[in-house]
Design an enzyme around this catalytic site. Structure first.
Site, short mmCIF file in Angstrom:
data_model
loop_
_atom_site.label_atom_id
_atom_site.label_comp_id
_atom_site.label_asym_id
_atom_site.label_seq_id
_atom_site.Cartn_x
_atom_site.Cartn_y
_atom_site.Cartn_z
N GLY A 21 37.57 41.76 34.73
CA GLY A 21 37.27 40.51 35.39
C GLY A 21 35.81 40.30 35.66
O GLY A 21 34.95 40.90 35.02
N LYS A 67 35.42 40.92 43.27
CA LYS A 67 35.89 41.12 41.90
C LYS A 67 37.14 40.26 41.68
O LYS A 67 38.18 40.49 42.30
CB LYS A 67 36.20 42.59 41.62
CG LYS A 67 36.67 42.84 40.18
CD LYS A 67 37.35 44.18 40.00
CE LYS A 67 36.35 45.30 40.07
NZ LYS A 67 36.98 46.62 39.75
N ASP A 81 36.53 57.21 35.49
CA ASP A 81 35.63 56.29 34.79
C ASP A 81 34.23 56.29 35.41
O ASP A 81 33.64 55.25 35.66
CB ASP A 81 36.20 54.87 34.82
CG ASP A 81 35.55 53.96 33.78
OD1 ASP A 81 34.97 54.48 32.81
OD2 ASP A 81 35.62 52.73 33.94
N GLY A 97 28.09 40.12 37.71
CA GLY A 97 28.51 41.14 36.77
C GLY A 97 29.83 40.81 36.12
O GLY A 97 30.61 40.00 36.61
N GLY A 126 33.06 42.97 34.38
CA GLY A 126 33.65 44.28 34.19
C GLY A 126 34.77 44.27 33.18
O GLY A 126 35.02 43.27 32.50
N SER A 127 35.48 45.40 33.08
CA SER A 127 36.55 45.53 32.11
C SER A 127 37.69 44.57 32.38
O SER A 127 38.34 44.07 31.46
CB SER A 127 37.07 46.97 32.11
OG SER A 127 36.05 47.88 31.83
N VAL A 129 32.57 39.64 38.67
CA VAL A 129 32.13 39.98 40.03
C VAL A 129 31.14 38.92 40.52
O VAL A 129 30.17 38.61 39.83
CB VAL A 129 31.47 41.37 40.06
CG1 VAL A 129 31.07 41.73 41.49
CG2 VAL A 129 32.41 42.43 39.48
#
Length: 771
Positions: free
Chosen positions: A468, A485, A592, A463, A465-466, A470
């Site tokens: 960094g 992460k 969030d 994945g 993310g905002s 994963v």
């Protein structure tokens, strides 16, 4: 020479023997190619239908072992469109044809009548239109005929009465008119008949009294009229009678409970029945669902019984789960013994009941809607806000007064103790610093992170993310699967996000929160700053992956969440947010919440994660709420962020409630709040609110309805109409929770404690009825 002539004649003889078999096989191949040519197949489900693959290895094709002829064609749920070719009638050995759960349109081919071996025909949940072909009556071996959820018009052909082997007959959810043919009384083997949600009229045929094997008759939401034939009440095999939402009249026979000993469900609501419930009904200890609301039932109970229409013999109905007596002319006290029944649903509204309501069992979590329209009832649980009952007995009044005095004194003592605890104990309490929390978490080195992620290999990447990337990995120490992460420190706010997440997750422990195992804050081999967070690995990815799967990969089977699964996930998420708001040492606002931040473990238990924007609420000396922020500006996710945040308001618990409401509506509709259809004056909240309650099924994710239909196919023990009705009730209730949580005015939203309680109440009413 003679030798060679003999060989030639032998070869010719063998050729003549093999030619008919080959020709017959070619008939099936040509028919299937003709079918494929008329089908629109966007995901290439029928790509194996070609000359390079043997016929009996084609997808969905099953051949007989003796002659290699096609005996089954299973195209269920292949996302096919187009029309069903009349060449299907050339598959003369076909026993089973299933094209259900697609979007195939056009007429039902009359050529199906050629398939005299056909036993199972599934046409449901498509877009077939036109009239039901009379030629289906030639399929004399037909056992199952499922054609619900199409656009069929016209009348039910009386010729279908020739199908004497038929056991299951379903033309629900179409646009059929006219009367139910009398010839259907010849369905001597029939077990289940579904005709609901059409525009049928006239009487239920007297001939239906001959259906000695019938277990389920469901014809609700039509315009049937007249009386139910007396012979129909003598079908001892009947388990379900659902004729609600029609124009039927008459009285229920006195010996109903004797002649129908296996009855589990009786639904006659929204008709014009008169009289009273028959006394024999209370002999039915297996009766679980009783819907008799919105009729003209009334009258008094027979003489050896209480006054009123609900006699004490109701207490013998130990299996009763649903009781709807609304909108009749019933009177008297609401019996206290109803507390002890296994009721999941009770509706006594719009009658003339009086006196105090019981407070246990079904009455503990009952809604005021269940009792509205009874102006003389009182008491009940506090949430109903009914007037207090006036008791004249002085001892009761004295006891109540003494109780209030004692409670008042105890309350005063508690307040005094709380004051001293707060005044002198609070000064010793310190808020732990971010640095100290961070130091306690640092345990892994950059080298170990590098090794676990296989050098940050793309094959381990799961994945982005905002802040960094994963990666998945396996710890060397204990073999535990983890998600790591790795922060992109060039991204503005990444370090503050790292600190916020460490602080938020250091002291929280809840089964529905992602567990932070450890952290890494060091330098890499080039001397650059490096930060990473290590979590428990969630095997089933995010809720986002399940709600919006990537269909661009044809070889990946799409995953689906059922209705009950989605509701349980919603409860998991609500429980996690409630814990953050109310049960932490320092209240935490997530800020969030969205499907990509809700992760599912191998048992589909939901875990809320990604606390990079979390805020901490502290109580100041002035007893006001102060927000400790981890960054100077607030960010959230478009579509899920509370509207007041866009106007400069501080982060708050009510902002999380809004995000949860949007997530819940997304789970139910299958639509993102950022969908192209939403814009201008229309939002996901408005889209759902405008459709409620009548249009709930029109906006709900079609996969949820599909799930209910598949359960029907599996012959669930719970009658289909009950599952449907309970599912509709549950969907409407959940939509209601989502709407209130996502109100634009934050003061009108629920708090998460109320949300959890209401979701659990909805779940409890549905468990055992939906799946």
């Amino acid at each position: 020479m003679a030798y060679y002539l003999d060989k030639i004649f032998l070869l010719l003889f063998l050729f003549t023997l093999s030619t008919p078999s080959k020709s017959a096989n070619m008939t099936d191949i040509e028919a299937l190619f003709a079918i494929k040519n008329e089908i629109i197949d966007p995901f290439e489900s029928l790509s194996s239908w070609n000359e390079s693959v043997p016929l009996c290895q084609w997808r969905g094709v099953v051949c007989g072992t003796r002659n290699q002829r096609v005996i089954e064609l299973n195209l269920l749920d292949h996302k096919l469109a187009g029309v069903l070719s009349p060449f299907v009638g050339n598959l003369s050995f076909l026993i089973r044809l299933d094209v259900g759960n697609n979007t195939i349109s056009g007429n039902i081919p009359p050529e199906l009548g050629r398939l005299t071996r056909l036993r199972h025909l599934y046409l449901q949940n498509n877009s077939f239109y036109g009239e039901i072909p009379v030629n289906l009556s030639f399929c004399s071996n037909l056992v199952e005929l499922w054609a619900y959820k199409n656009n069929l018009v016209g009348v039910l052909p009386r010729e279908l009465g020739l199908l004497t082997k038929l056991k299951y007959f379903d033309f629900s959810y179409n646009k059929l008119i006219g009367e139910i043919p009398k010839s259907y009384g010849n369905f001597s083997s029939l077990l289940e008949m579904y005709l609901l949600d059409n525009d049928l009229e006239g009487k239920i045929p007297d001939e239906f009294g001959k259906l000695k094997s019938l277990e389920i008759f469901d014809a609700d939401f039509n315009r049937l009229s007249g009386r139910i034939p007396s012979s129909f009440y003598n079908l001892t095999s009947l388990k379900v009678i659902d004729v609600s939402f029609n124009q039927l009249e008459g009285t229920l026979p006195r010996d109903l409970g004797i002649n129908l000993p296996n009855l589990e469900c009786l639904s006659i609501s929204e008709n014009q029945f008169t009289g009273s419930l028959p006394y024999s009904l209370f002999n039915l200890t297996g009766l679980a669902y009783l819907y008799v609301g919105k009729n003209d039932l009334g009258g008094r109970v027979p003489r050896n019984l209480f006054r009123g229409i609900i006699p004490s013999t109701f207490s013998s109905l130990k299996s009763l789960q649903v009781l709807d007596l609304s909108q009749n002319k019933l009177s008297g006290m609401v019996p206290k013994y109803l507390e002890g029944l296994a009721l999941h649903f009770l509706n006594l509204s719009f009658n003339d009941f009086e006196g105090g309501l019981p407070q246990r069992g079904i009455f503990e979590n009952a809604s005021v809607d269940s009792f509205v329209g009874n102006s003389r009832i009182c008491g009940g649980v506090p949430g109903l806000k009914l007037p207090n009952c006036n008791f004249s007995h002085s001892k009761k009044m004295n006891f109540k007064l003494v109780t209030l005095v004692i409670l008042g004194i105890l309350g005063l003592v508690v307040m005094v103790c709380a004051f001293f605890f707060y005044r002198f104990g609070r000064s010793k309490r310190t808020i732990p610093s971010l640095d100290s929390n961070l130091n306690q978490l640092i345990a892994m080195s950059y080298q170990s992170i590098l090794k676990v992620t296989n050098g940050f290999s793309t094959s381990n990447l799961i994945g982005v993310g905002s802040y960094g990337y994963v990666y998945k990995g396996i710890l060397e120490t204990d073999g535990k699967h983890v998600a790591i992460k790795v922060l992109n420190l060039l991204q503005y706010g990444a370090i503050k996000s790292f600190i916020a997440e460490c602080e938020a997750l250091r002291n929280v422990r809840h089964r529905n929160l992602v567990k932070l195992l450890t952290a890494c804050s060091c330098v890499d081999y080039r001397g650059n700053e490096f930060k990473a967070l290590v979590y428990e690995f969630m095997a089933n990815g995010s809720l986002e992956d399940w709600l919006h799967p990537d269909n661009s990969r044809p070889n990946v089977q799409p995953r689906r969440l059922g209705f009950l699964q989605r509701m349980i996930i919603a409860i998991d998420v609500a429980s996690a947010i409630h814990y953050l708001h109310n049960d932490c040492q320092i209240s935490i606002v997530h800020c969030d919440l969205k499907p990509s931040n809700i992760l599912l473990d191998n048992e589909l238990v939901a875990h809320v994660g990604d606390f990079g924007l979390a805020r901490f609420l502290h109580l100041t000396d002035e007893a006001t709420c102060r927000i400790q922020t981890s960054s100077s500006t607030f960010k959230g996710s478009i579509g899920y962020i509370a509207p007041e945040y866009g106007m400069g308001s501080e982060a708050s618990m009510q902002g999380d409630v809004y995000s949860f409401g949007i997530v819940l509506l997304e789970m139910l509709t299958g639509k993102r709040p950022t969908d192209d259809m939403f814009g201008g004056d229309l939002s996901l909240h408005d889209f759902v609110r405008n459709a409620m309650p009548d249009g709930a099924l029109e906006i709900v994710d079609p996969l949820l309805i599909l799930e209910e239909e598949e359960i029907s196919r599996e012959r669930s023990q719970i009658p289909r109409f009950i599952r449907r009705q309970k599912m509709v009730e549950g969907i409407i209730s959940l939509f209601g929770v989502g709407i209130v949580c996502s109100m634009y005015d934050s003061s009108k939203r629920k708090n998460m404690k109320e949300v959890v309680r209401e979701l659990c109440s909805i779940r409890d009413s549905l468990v055992g009825c939906t799946i």
